[in-house]
Design a protein around this motif. Structure first.
Motif: not given
Ligand SMILES: Nc1ncnc2c1ncn2[C@@H]1O[C@H](COP(=O)(O)OP(=O)(O)OP(=O)(O)O)[C@@H](O)[C@H]1O
Ligand SMILES: [Mg+2]
Length: 318
Positions: A48, A177, A97
């Motif tokens: 990330s 992500d 994410q």
């Protein structure tokens, strides 16, 4: 194929009370136009952090300490705020994410997408809503759901909506992500198919990030394997699975195929990744490596092209 994005010698650290955490340590790779590029590695290896760096979204205590990020010939790290506004979402966008769980609960899904369009584009509210509707249809959500709130949608639908939002400004590169983590296997497949469909339809470049290389096997053209902030191996997907050169890559592949008979545990690589706040002399995988030699604890291997387009950072190979 033409290069769209170059990441050169990128290093990113978080400066915490415990000291400097080297989350990304001298990583280089290129993304080609129209390709799907997978980045895989265990939790905490820096995936990330790379994604956020490409969009220049690293915030304190994090800082990009070295390297260059070149998108379509322009150095992202030298862009002005105005240039960044034209870059984020319009050139490169991201499915963050966990984004499907951070949609605003009090706004209807259609207007959330419209709002995102309004922030980045000079259009009327009506046009933005119309575009939101088109985008939701494109990702397979019926028009009738436009006025639903996030909690009224299933996890898979929310992830579709987040993908729609990321595509709203026709980016050239989409970073996804962990887009399928937390979804069940059937829905995972649907989201992967959707991403592939969108990639083909819009001739996107796609960076697909996951801790699970099995999800990227059928999707990615190339895969980069990260470990403790460093790039360990980079190759075409087929080549990576058929002739992995790094012991860590082999471990990851073995841990996928290791679920054998009843009662036998799923195989996993013994040990755990190192603390990133300590300086790691030599190869960071050395303590867990079955194939280590004496020099591995002192000599840090650089990433080398050992076969055409097949890169590895291992003292045994280079
Ligand atoms: N804001 C922060 N402050 C301090 N350390 C951080 C911060 N964000 C990330 N880190 C550290 O940087 C390292 C890399 O984190 P990152 O989130 O990039 O990993 P990741 O590969 O995406 O992990 P995951 O698979 O769990 O999402 C980790 O050791 C993490 O603890
Ligand atoms: Mg992550």
């Amino acid at each position: 194929m033409e290069t769209l994005l170059e990441v050169k010698n990128l290093s990113v650290s978080y400066f915490t009370r415990r000291g400097e955490i080297k989350a990304v340590d001298g990583i280089s790779f290129n993304i080609r136009r129209g390709e799907i590029f997978g980045i895989a590695g265990e939790s905490g290896c820096g995936k990330s952090t790379i994604a956020m760096s490409i969009l220049r979204l690293i915030r304190p205590p994090g800082r990009i300490v070295d390297g260059e990020i070149i998108f379509d010939g322009t150095n992202v790290l030298q862009m002005s705020q105005e240039e960044l506004r034209n870059f984020r979402w319009k050139k490169v966008s991201m499915v963050f994410q966990g984004a499907m769980n951070s949609l605003n609960p009090v706004h209807r899904i259609g207007s959330q997408i419209a709002e995102a369009i309004l922030i980045h584009d000079d259009v009327s509210r009506r046009e933005a809503l119309k575009r939101a509707e088109e985008l939701l249809t494109l990702v397979g959500i019926e028009r009738s759901r436009l006025k639903d709130y996030p909690h009224q949608l299933s996890g898979g639908m929310r992830q579709r909506a987040v993908i729609a939002m990321a595509l709203a400004l026709n980016p050239k590169l989409l970073i996804a992500d962990e887009p399928t983590t937390a979804l069940d296997v059937v829905v995972q497949r649907q989201v992967l198919d959707l991403l592939m469909d969108m990639q083909r339809r819009f001739d996107l470049s796609l960076i697909f990030i996951s801790h699970d290389i099995s999800t990227m096997a059928g999707l990615s053209d190339r895969i980069a394997i990260m470990y403790a902030g460093r790039l360990m191996e980079l190759a075409d997907t087929k080549e990576l699975f058929s002739s992995p050169l790094h012991a860590y890559t082999r471990g990851l592949i073995k841990s996928l195929t290791g679920f054998v008979h009843k009662g036998r545990r799923l195989w996993s690589i013994p040990g755990s990744p190192p603390d990133l706040d300590a300086d790691i002399p030599g190869c960071s995988f050395e303590p867990r490596c079955q194939e280590r030699s004496d020099r591995c604890s002192s000599n840090t291997p650089g990433l080398m092209e050992v076969e055409p387009h097949h890169y590895v950072a291992c003292n045994r190979v280079t």
